[in-house]
Write an enzyme that holds these catalytic residues in place. Sequence first.
Site, mmCIF file in Angstrom:
data_model
loop_
_atom_site.group_PDB
_atom_site.id
_atom_site.type_symbol
_atom_site.label_atom_id
_atom_site.label_comp_id
_atom_site.label_asym_id
_atom_site.label_seq_id
_atom_site.Cartn_x
_atom_site.Cartn_y
_atom_site.Cartn_z
ATOM 1 N N ASP A 67 0.814 -1.219 0.000
ATOM 2 C CA ASP A 67 0.000 0.000 0.000
ATOM 3 C C ASP A 67 0.851 1.273 0.000
ATOM 4 O O ASP A 67 2.067 1.215 0.184
ATOM 5 C CB ASP A 67 -0.963 0.005 1.202
ATOM 6 C CG ASP A 67 -0.270 -0.362 2.521
ATOM 7 O OD1 ASP A 67 0.980 -0.414 2.551
ATOM 8 O OD2 ASP A 67 -0.974 -0.590 3.515
ATOM 9 N N ASN A 136 -7.503 -2.487 14.297
ATOM 10 C CA ASN A 136 -8.897 -2.781 13.942
ATOM 11 C C ASN A 136 -9.010 -3.983 13.000
ATOM 12 O O ASN A 136 -10.065 -4.240 12.442
ATOM 13 C CB ASN A 136 -9.555 -1.544 13.309
ATOM 14 C CG ASN A 136 -8.884 -1.135 11.992
ATOM 15 O OD1 ASN A 136 -7.929 -1.771 11.543
ATOM 16 N ND2 ASN A 136 -9.391 -0.082 11.372
ATOM 17 N N HIS A 138 -7.219 -4.384 10.142
ATOM 18 C CA HIS A 138 -6.920 -4.147 8.727
ATOM 19 C C HIS A 138 -5.618 -4.801 8.317
ATOM 20 O O HIS A 138 -4.701 -4.962 9.116
ATOM 21 C CB HIS A 138 -6.970 -2.650 8.359
ATOM 22 C CG HIS A 138 -5.809 -1.813 8.794
ATOM 23 N ND1 HIS A 138 -5.965 -0.564 9.358
ATOM 24 C CD2 HIS A 138 -4.466 -1.995 8.715
ATOM 25 C CE1 HIS A 138 -4.776 -0.038 9.601
ATOM 26 N NE2 HIS A 138 -3.853 -0.888 9.223
ATOM 27 N N GLU A 143 -9.686 -1.786 5.228
ATOM 28 C CA GLU A 143 -10.300 -1.405 6.501
ATOM 29 C C GLU A 143 -11.612 -2.169 6.731
ATOM 30 O O GLU A 143 -12.248 -2.608 5.770
ATOM 31 C CB GLU A 143 -10.606 0.102 6.484
ATOM 32 C CG GLU A 143 -9.388 1.001 6.333
ATOM 33 C CD GLU A 143 -8.615 1.200 7.629
ATOM 34 O OE1 GLU A 143 -8.716 0.361 8.545
ATOM 35 O OE2 GLU A 143 -7.881 2.206 7.729
HETATM 36 C C1 GLP Z 1 -0.441 0.568 8.729
HETATM 37 C C2 GLP Z 1 -0.161 -0.295 7.484
HETATM 38 C C3 GLP Z 1 -0.338 -1.762 7.751
HETATM 39 C C4 GLP Z 1 0.295 -2.120 9.074
HETATM 40 C C5 GLP Z 1 -0.422 -1.424 10.196
HETATM 41 C C6 GLP Z 1 0.132 -1.725 11.580
HETATM 42 O O1 GLP Z 1 -1.606 1.292 8.717
HETATM 43 N N1 GLP Z 1 -0.901 0.080 6.321
HETATM 44 O O2 GLP Z 1 0.213 -2.508 6.676
HETATM 45 O O3 GLP Z 1 0.243 -3.508 9.276
HETATM 46 O O4 GLP Z 1 -0.401 -0.038 9.988
HETATM 47 O O5 GLP Z 1 1.256 -0.973 11.848
HETATM 48 P P1 GLP Z 1 2.238 -1.220 13.057
HETATM 49 O O6 GLP Z 1 3.097 -2.380 12.650
HETATM 50 O O7 GLP Z 1 3.024 0.033 13.159
HETATM 51 O O8 GLP Z 1 1.411 -1.518 14.250
#
Ligand code: GLP
Length: 243
Positions: A67, A136, A138, A143
């Site tokens: 993404d 959440n 995702h 989402e």
């Molecule tokens: C972001 C990314 C995800 C990621 C998530 C969790 O929003 N788009 O791919 O898995 O956050 O992030 P973190 O590893 O910092 O908790």
Amino acid sequence: MKIIVEKNYEEMSKRAALEMVNIINEKPNCVLGLATGSTPEGLYKELIKLNKEGKVDFSKATTINLDEYVGLSGEHSQSYRYFMNDRLFNHINVDKSRTFVPNGLAENIELECKNYDERIAKLGGIDIQLLGIGNNGHIGFNEPADYLSMDTHLTDLAKSTIEANSRFFDNIDEVPKKAITMGLGGIMRARKILLIASGASKAEIIAKIAEGKITTQVPASILQVHHDVTIIVDEEAGALIRK
Ligand code: GLP
């Protein structure tokens, strides 16, 4: 789903790196699906170390990221292209022209999304898709919603995601409200999926995706129907798994 609980963040990162290295060593021209977020940082550090030690070679590999924020250029310090260059690509022997991240500045986003899926198909699909997990549920930026998209698409970020990711920006107003994300189809077509999570704040969502009902309100719950998913967590993130 195979669930592996490691003692701490460092062990989780090392174990996940090993899973990826095994794939790369078996198939040097593999396609690696990569993820951003703070969770994979340790894993990327480990891959850099192993590459420097000559234990893994990225020269024939291709990478494709999940993404990107809409509106940020690859030079912006919070863009996912910048993150990947800074945390991994600049430090390993990968051919940068074979590292793909959606273009958040694309004029025609619909076309960018279509081309992204075509690229994955042309590459022959993803050998291993690395995933983090949003609080959440995702994955990528898919989402919670009434309906989930299969294809790469433009998405509005959930309020909770904007809040969670505001820690990386000067203030919450600077967090982009939209992103391009690979869809659930792209993720689920990967031959192997590796999801990592660490810390107590992820314990509830990890238990939900591993043992809860499959629902579009927890996008990662769909991973339960994939034939080859490994979840690697540290003890804190694994604390609420019952089995
Ligand atoms: C972001 C990314 C995800 C990621 C998530 C969790 O929003 N788009 O791919 O898995 O956050 O992030 P973190 O590893 O910092 O908790």
